[in-house]
Structures are given as C-alpha cells and as structure tokens.
Design a protein around this motif. Structure first.
Motif, PDB file in Angstrom:
ATOM      1  N   GLU A   1       0.838  -1.198   0.000  1.00  0.00           N
ATOM      2  CA  GLU A   1       0.000   0.000   0.000  1.00  0.00           C
ATOM      3  C   GLU A   1       0.872   1.247   0.000  1.00  0.00           C
ATOM      4  O   GLU A   1       1.738   1.410   0.862  1.00  0.00           O
ATOM      5  N   VAL A   2       0.651   2.137  -0.965  1.00  0.00           N
ATOM      6  CA  VAL A   2       1.412   3.377  -1.061  1.00  0.00           C
ATOM      7  C   VAL A   2       0.571   4.582  -0.661  1.00  0.00           C
ATOM      8  O   VAL A   2       1.100   5.628  -0.281  1.00  0.00           O
ATOM      9  N   GLU A   3      -0.740   4.450  -0.790  1.00  0.00           N
ATOM     10  CA  GLU A   3      -1.694   5.455  -0.313  1.00  0.00           C
ATOM     11  C   GLU A   3      -2.914   4.684   0.155  1.00  0.00           C
ATOM     12  O   GLU A   3      -3.047   3.497  -0.139  1.00  0.00           O
ATOM     13  N   ALA A   4      -3.813   5.353   0.862  1.00  0.00           N
ATOM     14  CA  ALA A   4      -5.007   4.669   1.342  1.00  0.00           C
ATOM     15  C   ALA A   4      -5.775   4.068   0.169  1.00  0.00           C
ATOM     16  O   ALA A   4      -6.238   4.793  -0.711  1.00  0.00           O
ATOM     17  N   GLY A   5      -5.884   2.753   0.141  1.00  0.00           N
ATOM     18  CA  GLY A   5      -6.645   2.083  -0.900  1.00  0.00           C
ATOM     19  C   GLY A   5      -5.940   1.942  -2.235  1.00  0.00           C
ATOM     20  O   GLY A   5      -6.549   1.505  -3.211  1.00  0.00           O
ATOM     21  N   ILE A   6      -4.654   2.297  -2.307  1.00  0.00           N
ATOM     22  CA  ILE A   6      -3.892   2.184  -3.549  1.00  0.00           C
ATOM     23  C   ILE A   6      -2.633   1.369  -3.276  1.00  0.00           C
ATOM     24  O   ILE A   6      -1.835   1.726  -2.411  1.00  0.00           O
ATOM     25  N   PHE A   7      -2.465   0.278  -4.025  1.00  0.00           N
ATOM     26  CA  PHE A   7      -1.332  -0.611  -3.851  1.00  0.00           C
ATOM     27  C   PHE A   7      -0.507  -0.641  -5.136  1.00  0.00           C
ATOM     28  O   PHE A   7      -1.061  -0.582  -6.238  1.00  0.00           O
ATOM     29  N   GLU A   8       0.809  -0.750  -4.984  1.00  0.00           N
ATOM     30  CA  GLU A   8       1.709  -0.850  -6.136  1.00  0.00           C
ATOM     31  C   GLU A   8       2.450  -2.175  -6.101  1.00  0.00           C
ATOM     32  O   GLU A   8       2.841  -2.654  -5.041  1.00  0.00           O
ATOM     33  N   GLY A   9       2.641  -2.733  -7.307  1.00  0.00           N
ATOM     34  CA  GLY A   9       3.414  -3.961  -7.427  1.00  0.00           C
ATOM     35  C   GLY A   9       4.303  -3.890  -8.648  1.00  0.00           C
ATOM     36  O   GLY A   9       3.940  -3.267  -9.654  1.00  0.00           O
ATOM     37  N   LEU A  10       5.460  -4.523  -8.573  1.00  0.00           N
ATOM     38  CA  LEU A  10       6.434  -4.495  -9.665  1.00  0.00           C
ATOM     39  C   LEU A  10       6.619  -5.892 -10.223  1.00  0.00           C
ATOM     40  O   LEU A  10       6.822  -6.855  -9.480  1.00  0.00           O
ATOM     41  N   ARG A  11       6.541  -5.986 -11.552  1.00  0.00           N
ATOM     42  CA  ARG A  11       6.930  -7.218 -12.241  1.00  0.00           C
ATOM     43  C   ARG A  11       8.196  -6.929 -13.038  1.00  0.00           C
ATOM     44  O   ARG A  11       8.207  -6.040 -13.899  1.00  0.00           O
ATOM     45  N   GLN A  12       9.256  -7.647 -12.690  1.00  0.00           N
ATOM     46  CA  GLN A  12      10.543  -7.406 -13.333  1.00  0.00           C
ATOM     47  C   GLN A  12      10.422  -7.539 -14.847  1.00  0.00           C
ATOM     48  O   GLN A  12       9.841  -8.489 -15.360  1.00  0.00           O
ATOM     49  N   GLY A  13      10.979  -6.555 -15.548  1.00  0.00           N
ATOM     50  CA  GLY A  13      10.950  -6.565 -17.001  1.00  0.00           C
ATOM     51  C   GLY A  13       9.675  -6.020 -17.606  1.00  0.00           C
ATOM     52  O   GLY A  13       9.589  -5.836 -18.824  1.00  0.00           O
ATOM     53  N   GLU A  14       8.659  -5.754 -16.760  1.00  0.00           N
ATOM     54  CA  GLU A  14       7.383  -5.243 -17.266  1.00  0.00           C
ATOM     55  C   GLU A  14       7.073  -3.856 -16.718  1.00  0.00           C
ATOM     56  O   GLU A  14       6.581  -3.000 -17.441  1.00  0.00           O
ATOM     57  N   GLY A  15       7.321  -3.650 -15.437  1.00  0.00           N
ATOM     58  CA  GLY A  15       7.036  -2.350 -14.856  1.00  0.00           C
ATOM     59  C   GLY A  15       6.111  -2.442 -13.666  1.00  0.00           C
ATOM     60  O   GLY A  15       5.869  -3.508 -13.100  1.00  0.00           O
ATOM     61  N   VAL A  16       5.571  -1.275 -13.286  1.00  0.00           N
ATOM     62  CA  VAL A  16       4.742  -1.143 -12.089  1.00  0.00           C
ATOM     63  C   VAL A  16       3.272  -1.302 -12.459  1.00  0.00           C
ATOM     64  O   VAL A  16       2.807  -0.797 -13.484  1.00  0.00           O
ATOM     65  N   TYR A  17       2.542  -1.994 -11.585  1.00  0.00           N
ATOM     66  CA  TYR A  17       1.100  -2.153 -11.738  1.00  0.00           C
ATOM     67  C   TYR A  17       0.408  -1.626 -10.484  1.00  0.00           C
ATOM     68  O   TYR A  17       1.002  -1.600  -9.401  1.00  0.00           O
TER      69      TYR A  17
END
Length: 230
Positions: free
Chosen positions: A105-121
């Motif tokens: 979680e990076v902000e309330a209700g917003i999560f970030e995830g990284l897939r190597q070679g693809e980028g951030v989702y």
C-alpha cells in the motif's frame, strides 16, 4: 545476573508486542481487502477487474478475474488466489502459492506492485479507479499556462491519443514563452492526482491542483507556473 533477567523480560515483552502488531496488521488487511478492485498499468491504459473473496482457497483466498483480464494483462492467467504476506503485502499468487505479483500500500486504498521486465502495476478500489478515469477524461482539451500574476505564457492541448504505454500526446500552441518552448513537452499523463508533462529529452514537469481549482507546477516557486483549463 538480575540485570540480565530484567533485560530478557523486556525483550520478551517487545517481541510479544511486535507479534501482536503483526497479527493486527495482517488481520486488518484480510478484513479490508475482499471486494472489487481494479488491476491496471500505472495510467490505466490496460485494466482488469479482480474480485477478492474472503473464502479460503488452498494456500490463500478465492478471487475472480473478469474474462478480459487475460487479454489485457497476460500474466493474470497464472493468478488463482490471493493472500496477505508479512506485515503489508497483498499477494496475487499461482496454484503453488508463489507470487505472480506482490503489492504494498502506497496510499489509502492504492497498492503498487512491480513485475521485473514489465514495470509497475496498480491495485486500486474499483469505484475510486473509475472516479479517477472520469477525472482524466476531464483533463482532455485546451489549456493555458500563466504566471502567478496571470500573464499568459503558453497554450497547449492535452489529448487522449496514446503515444507510448500509459502516456498521451500533448501539443504546444505557437508563440510560447521561451522556457516552455525549450522544454517542449510531447507527452502527458495523470498520476496520483498530478498532471505530468514530459519532453523528448526525458525532462518532467509536475502540476498539482490547488484550492482555487488551478494546477500549479511543483515544487512551488516565487514566480509560479499555473495551468488553467480553457
């Protein structure tokens, strides 16, 4: 020896407190996550609706992916369940329990995830994500850049024509201030409530909405640059 015994008891109490906090954080996430979420690229050029459920499923909990997910985001074909890992990780996992993608979680209700070679989702509450999409639609059109004293220095047009993944074309109008003409933005996007302008050389200008419904370049300066919708 007495000091050592007191120290050991304090350490034991601290460990217990950490364990309780860990359990509370994990429990809160497990309670809050069930519902509909949007899984997307950072600027929603590719989106997928994920329904997280509270029912146990193997090494995690059940989820449903809308049929379009596998086309929009091919890696989702491997996702069969979700779980909470550690203090704050929401995992979308495969049949063996391995992470397809981990989110924090990076902000309330917003999560970030990284897939190597693809980028951030981004994983975001569906209703909030659709509200953001509406906001982005409202950005499309003609804008004027002015100084803090109201003097116009440039006109520009934000479009919804994709120029690269998650970015869209922007065009400057003739007779812009020299500094803006030199910057010469060619792409834009809406990211976490900011208008992001980008030049071919990789320079980035960021604008945030202020209390007067204007968009001010940040960080602010004594001679601010402001974007106004035309």
């Amino acid at each position: 020896m007495r000091v050592l015994r007191v120290g050991a008891s304090v350490i034991a109490a601290c460990v217990a407190a950490i364990g309780i906090a860990h359990a509370q954080d994990t429990s809160t996430l497990k309670k809050d996550m069930p519902g509909q979420w949007e899984l997307s690229t950072t600027e929603r050029s590719k989106t997928c609706v994920v329904t997280l459920k509270a029912d146990a499923a193997g090494q995690g909990y059940k989820l449903e992916l809308e049929p379009a997910c596998k086309t929009a985001l091919p890696f989702t074909k491997d996702i069969v369940a979700w779980s909470v890992r550690g203090l704050d990780i929401v995992r979308l996992q495969d049949a063996t329990g391995e992470a397809v993608i981990d989110f924090t979680e990076v902000e309330a209700g917003i999560f970030e995830g990284l897939r190597q070679g693809e980028g951030v989702y981004i994983l975001q509450d569906l209703a909030a994500a659709r509200s953001m999409a509406k906001s982005m639609d409202q950005m499309i059109g003609d804008w004027s850049m002015v100084r803090g004293n109201g003097q116009p220095v440039c006109g520009l047009t934000l479009t919804n024509t994709e120029s690269s993944p998650d970015n869209f074309q922007v065009f400057l109008k003739p007779r812009c201030d020299a500094a803006i003409a030199q910057f010469n933005p060619t792409q834009w996007r809406l990211e976490r409530g900011q208008i992001i302008l980008m030049s071919k050389s990789g320079d980035v200008w960021q604008f945030e909405a202020d209390d007067n419904a204007q968009w001010r370049r940040v960080p602010d300066t004594a001679d601010p640059l402001i974007m106004l919708r035309q």
